[in-house]
Design a protein around this motif. Structure first.
Motif, PDB file in Angstrom:
ATOM      1  N   LEU A  99       0.816  -1.219   0.000  1.00  0.00           N
ATOM      2  CA  LEU A  99       0.000   0.000   0.000  1.00  0.00           C
ATOM      3  C   LEU A  99       0.847   1.266   0.000  1.00  0.00           C
ATOM      4  N   ALA A 100       2.122   1.141   0.387  1.00  0.00           N
ATOM      5  CA  ALA A 100       2.993   2.325   0.380  1.00  0.00           C
ATOM      6  C   ALA A 100       3.584   2.570  -1.012  1.00  0.00           C
ATOM      7  N   PHE A 103       1.312   3.170  -6.478  1.00  0.00           N
ATOM      8  CA  PHE A 103       0.300   2.651  -7.401  1.00  0.00           C
ATOM      9  C   PHE A 103      -1.076   2.758  -6.750  1.00  0.00           C
ATOM     10  N   SER A 104      -2.104   2.905  -7.578  1.00  0.00           N
ATOM     11  CA  SER A 104      -3.460   3.027  -7.028  1.00  0.00           C
ATOM     12  C   SER A 104      -3.948   1.647  -6.580  1.00  0.00           C
ATOM     13  N   LYS A 105      -4.898   1.661  -5.658  1.00  0.00           N
ATOM     14  CA  LYS A 105      -5.468   0.395  -5.183  1.00  0.00           C
ATOM     15  C   LYS A 105      -6.193  -0.314  -6.327  1.00  0.00           C
ATOM     16  N   GLU A 256     -10.843  -0.917  -2.975  1.00  0.00           N
ATOM     17  CA  GLU A 256     -10.403   0.480  -2.866  1.00  0.00           C
ATOM     18  C   GLU A 256     -10.806   1.087  -1.522  1.00  0.00           C
ATOM     19  N   ALA A 260      -7.130  -0.494   5.764  1.00  0.00           N
ATOM     20  CA  ALA A 260      -5.923  -1.301   6.011  1.00  0.00           C
ATOM     21  C   ALA A 260      -5.656  -1.515   7.496  1.00  0.00           C
ATOM     22  N   GLU A 261      -6.194  -0.635   8.332  1.00  0.00           N
ATOM     23  CA  GLU A 261      -5.912  -0.750   9.774  1.00  0.00           C
ATOM     24  C   GLU A 261      -6.549  -2.006  10.383  1.00  0.00           C
ATOM     25  N   HIS A 262      -7.503  -2.617   9.671  1.00  0.00           N
ATOM     26  CA  HIS A 262      -8.124  -3.839  10.208  1.00  0.00           C
ATOM     27  C   HIS A 262      -7.604  -5.105   9.526  1.00  0.00           C
TER      28      HIS A 262
ATOM     29  N   ARG B  12     -11.303   1.799  15.553  1.00  0.00           N
ATOM     30  CA  ARG B  12     -12.146   1.149  16.569  1.00  0.00           C
ATOM     31  C   ARG B  12     -12.786   2.173  17.493  1.00  0.00           C
ATOM     32  N   ARG B  45       2.093   5.970   8.760  1.00  0.00           N
ATOM     33  CA  ARG B  45       1.378   5.101   7.817  1.00  0.00           C
ATOM     34  C   ARG B  45       0.316   5.886   7.041  1.00  0.00           C
ATOM     35  N   ALA B  48       2.102   7.929   4.422  1.00  0.00           N
ATOM     36  CA  ALA B  48       2.550   7.047   3.335  1.00  0.00           C
ATOM     37  C   ALA B  48       1.382   6.527   2.493  1.00  0.00           C
ATOM     38  N   GLY B  49       0.151   6.845   2.913  1.00  0.00           N
ATOM     39  CA  GLY B  49      -1.012   6.385   2.143  1.00  0.00           C
ATOM     40  C   GLY B  49      -1.371   4.939   2.390  1.00  0.00           C
ATOM     41  N   ILE B  50      -0.788   4.345   3.434  1.00  0.00           N
ATOM     42  CA  ILE B  50      -1.122   2.949   3.741  1.00  0.00           C
ATOM     43  C   ILE B  50      -2.524   2.899   4.327  1.00  0.00           C
ATOM     44  N   ILE B  51      -2.798   3.805   5.261  1.00  0.00           N
ATOM     45  CA  ILE B  51      -4.170   3.894   5.766  1.00  0.00           C
ATOM     46  C   ILE B  51      -4.757   5.248   5.383  1.00  0.00           C
ATOM     47  N   PRO B  69      -1.632   8.533  -6.089  1.00  0.00           N
ATOM     48  CA  PRO B  69      -0.615   7.692  -5.438  1.00  0.00           C
ATOM     49  C   PRO B  69       0.737   7.713  -6.143  1.00  0.00           C
ATOM     50  N   LYS B  72       3.890   9.094  -4.639  1.00  0.00           N
ATOM     51  CA  LYS B  72       4.689   8.315  -3.671  1.00  0.00           C
ATOM     52  C   LYS B  72       5.994   7.787  -4.289  1.00  0.00           C
ATOM     53  N   PHE B  77       8.210   4.783   2.410  1.00  0.00           N
ATOM     54  CA  PHE B  77       7.993   4.377   3.802  1.00  0.00           C
ATOM     55  C   PHE B  77       8.922   3.209   4.129  1.00  0.00           C
TER      56      PHE B  77
END
Lengths: 332, 292
Positions: A99-100, A103-105, A256, A260-262, B12, B45, B48-51, B69, B72, B77
């Motif tokens: 994800l870093a 590139f797009s999802k 998309e 990601a946190e879950h 959460r 994160r 960095a676009g991870i979340i 994106p 990046k 990251f």
């Protein structure tokens, strides 16, 4: 144009299972065809009349393209392939890495989907036509003209397409590979399975007759049916094709949006927790009731039947509630 | 330039980031410090676009990292482990990075491996923990990205490799046009390295400090009294340490009134001590968990 870097990244992780799928399809078609030819040679002496022998051969030719134990392995491997493409990544550090990347999802999902389906398409097509060639070049090749080869080829392909798309869609909502693979198998049979246990509930309580039949549309969307071309017309393939396209589009949109946190949890969309908890509980209770009435009070009617149904439902529901709590605890 | 605007992240039902606004300039080293759970990793994160943020945006040269994106290419990251690459050989990693990052310099990458006497072939899973950390940084710097986000780059490493890594980061930033954002709870490391410090506390930026001016803002004093520190003074200063009648205290440099009162309170001992970043954080943010 999908980024070459993503192809390379994905191929690194699926190459092994891609070879596995190719081997299974080679066993399913050319290998099985060779074995059949040897079988027929031995069978020939049992048939005196030519028309009997020809009928036998036509049926045997059909059977040589019909689903077998290798088809079951192929379905398992295809669902595992989808699991490696999405679920396995989510439960590892590779997810952050992916994800870093710049590139797009959407291009990530498309690369995964196209690579996965290309693997299936290539392995299946090559194996199928190799099998066809083996039969064609044999002394029984003339019988192939009696078969609808177009339907025989496209029906399983449509089934693999819809099953793979379904598994990829499930992957977008599941948090890891285990939940993705498990849920994919469940949802492969869910519509029909749930209808059967629901109808049985209604029948047990006297609301409908026991000789119920499933509505036709449920048969149309029972995807494993298309793994074999028996009793299927080419026009029927519209159902798995439409189903596969819908699963693909919904999967891409959800990929998309997936938070990601879950990742690594049972489900990544927490809003689905109550729906799944309720669904698993109800399904388990209905299945428990059905099992109890068919195993314990089969042949009984009325009160005993209803009582044993509810005992089964409560026991199964109770167990499932414990499992649900554990499953969703992973997400806390 | 990376601009973080009103970044809110709820996980959460708990707000982990509560409206972060920061700007990271080109050619700087920015340290992000905070207690465990302050939101350091979540912030990195999210940048960095991870979340995706619940609210707010992160832009690079005016373009959102979420909508575009491809920006990046210039924001790399570096997580705290190399697990994502453990299945790859070094050759495969170079090939992959060459495809991902258009400015990836493989010659520079191999020259750095040689500089640190690291193997140029084989899989990185066989490297030591310190070598893995160094390898991640070498890889990241070889992308020639303008910004590197380093999540606890020296966590769990021994002192020697840690110093080597910090020297390497400082050297790269000095020589190349690159900015580094480092999250850490090790103030002593950041003190020697960072130009700016962003202090996160409970999901908000508690302070954004310039290292040049920071140490001029406070004075660290050691004082001793016949009995104890006069009560009237306690509310004007921070006590870093107290052992019997001896106090180590922190006073704002511009608070001349308190300094004057201290000198007039007849201490048995009054001397100025060298000030460290850790002293300021212990006094201003409480506890000693910033420096382990």
């Amino acid at each position: 144009m999908l980024p070459k870097a993503l192809w390379k990244k994905e191929w690194k992780h699926v190459s092994l299972i891609a070879w596995g799928i190719l081997i299974i399809f080679l066993l399913e078609y050319p290998f099985k065809a060779s074995m059949k030819i040897e079988e027929w040679k031995e069978e020939r002496e049992h048939y005196v009349l030519d028309w009997e022998w020809n009928n036998f051969l036509i049926h045997q030719m059909e059977y040589s393209f019909t689903a077998s134990v290798f088809t079951v392995f192929a379905v398992v491997l295809i669902i595992v392939l989808a699991g490696i493409l999405i679920g396995l990544e989510r439960s590892s550090k590779r997810h952050d890495f992916s994800l870093a990347l710049p590139f797009s999802k959407r291009s990530m999902f498309l690369t995964k989907w196209v690579l996965g389906f290309a693997t299936i398409l290539f392995s299946y097509t090559v194996s199928f036509w190799l099998g066809y060639l083996v039969l064609l070049r044999s002394e029984y090749g003339y019988v192939l003209t009696e078969l609808d080869v177009t339907t025989i080829f496209f029906a399983p392909l449509a089934a693999y397409f819809v099953i793979f798309s379904l598994a990829m869609l499930i992957g977008t909502i599941a948090g890891d590979m285990r939940s993705q693979v498990t849920l994919s198998f469940i949802f492969l049979f869910f519509a029909q399975g749930f209808s059967i246990i629901l109808l049985h509930f209604l029948a047990t309580h006297g609301l409908i007759y026991f000789d119920y039949v499933l509505p036709p549309f449920l048969q149309d969307i029972f995807w494993p049916t298309y793994l074999t071309s028996m009793n299927i017309a080419i026009a029927d393939l519209i159902y798995p094709i439409i189903g596969g396209v819908i699963f693909f589009i919904v999967g891409m949109l959800l990929f998309e949006k997936a938070p990601a946190e879950h990742s690594g949890e049972f489900l990544v969309f927490r809003s689905l927790h109550p729906i799944f908890a309720f669904g698993i509980l109800i399904s388990s209770a209905l299945a428990g009731g059905l099992l109890m009435t068919t195993m314990i009070s089969f042949g009984f009617t009325g009160g005993i039947n209803v009582l044993s149904y509810w005992i089964g439902a409560i026991v199964a529901g109770g167990f499932s509630w414990i499992i649900i709590k554990r499953l969703l605890q992973i997400s806390k | 330039m990376i601009v973080v605007e009103n970044l809110v992240k709820t996980i959460r039902r708990q707000k982990v980031l509560k409206g972060i606004d920061i700007t990271v300039q080109q050619g700087s080293i920015t340290g992000i410090v905070g207690r465990n759970g302050a939101g350091k990793t979540t912030l990195l994160r999210t940048i960095a676009g991870i979340i995706n943020p619940t609210k707010g945006n992160v832009t690079f040269d005016g373009k959102s990292v979420y909508a575009f994106p491809e920006v990046k290419q210039n924001i790399v990251f570096v997580p705290d482990t190399t697990d994502a690459l453990k299945q790859y050989s070094i050759k495969e990693i170079v090939s992959l990075y060459g495809l991902i990052y258009s400015n990836f310099d493989s010659e520079y990458f191999y020259s750095l491996l040689r500089r640190f006497s690291m193997k140029e072939t084989g899989k990185i899973r066989y490297f030591s923990k310190g070598q893995k950390a160094l390898f991640s940084l070498i890889l990241a710097f070889s992308t020639n990205a303008k910004f590197l986000l380093l999540d606890e780059p020296t966590d769990g490493l021994d002192v020697i490799i840690k110093k080597e890594i910090l020297r390497f980061i400082a050297g790269e930033v000095a020589e190349r046009d690159v900015s580094v954002v480092i999250s850490s709870h090790r103030l002593d490391e950041l003190e020697a390295l960072a130009d700016h410090i962003i202090v996160l506390k409970d999901g908000i930026v508690d302070s954004h400090l310039d290292m040049e001016s920071l140490k001029q803002k406070y004075r660290k004093l050691q004082v001793a009294y016949e009995n104890h520190l006069p009560d009237g003074l306690k509310k004007h200063l921070d006590i870093l340490h107290n052992s019997g009648r001896v106090y180590i205290i922190l006073v704002p440099s511009d608070d001349e009134e308190t300094i004057d009162l201290l000198q007039k309170s007849n201490p048995l001992l009054y001397e100025e001590l060298p000030l460290s970043l850790e002293d300021i954080f212990v006094a201003k943010l409480g506890g000693d968990s910033y420096a382990s």
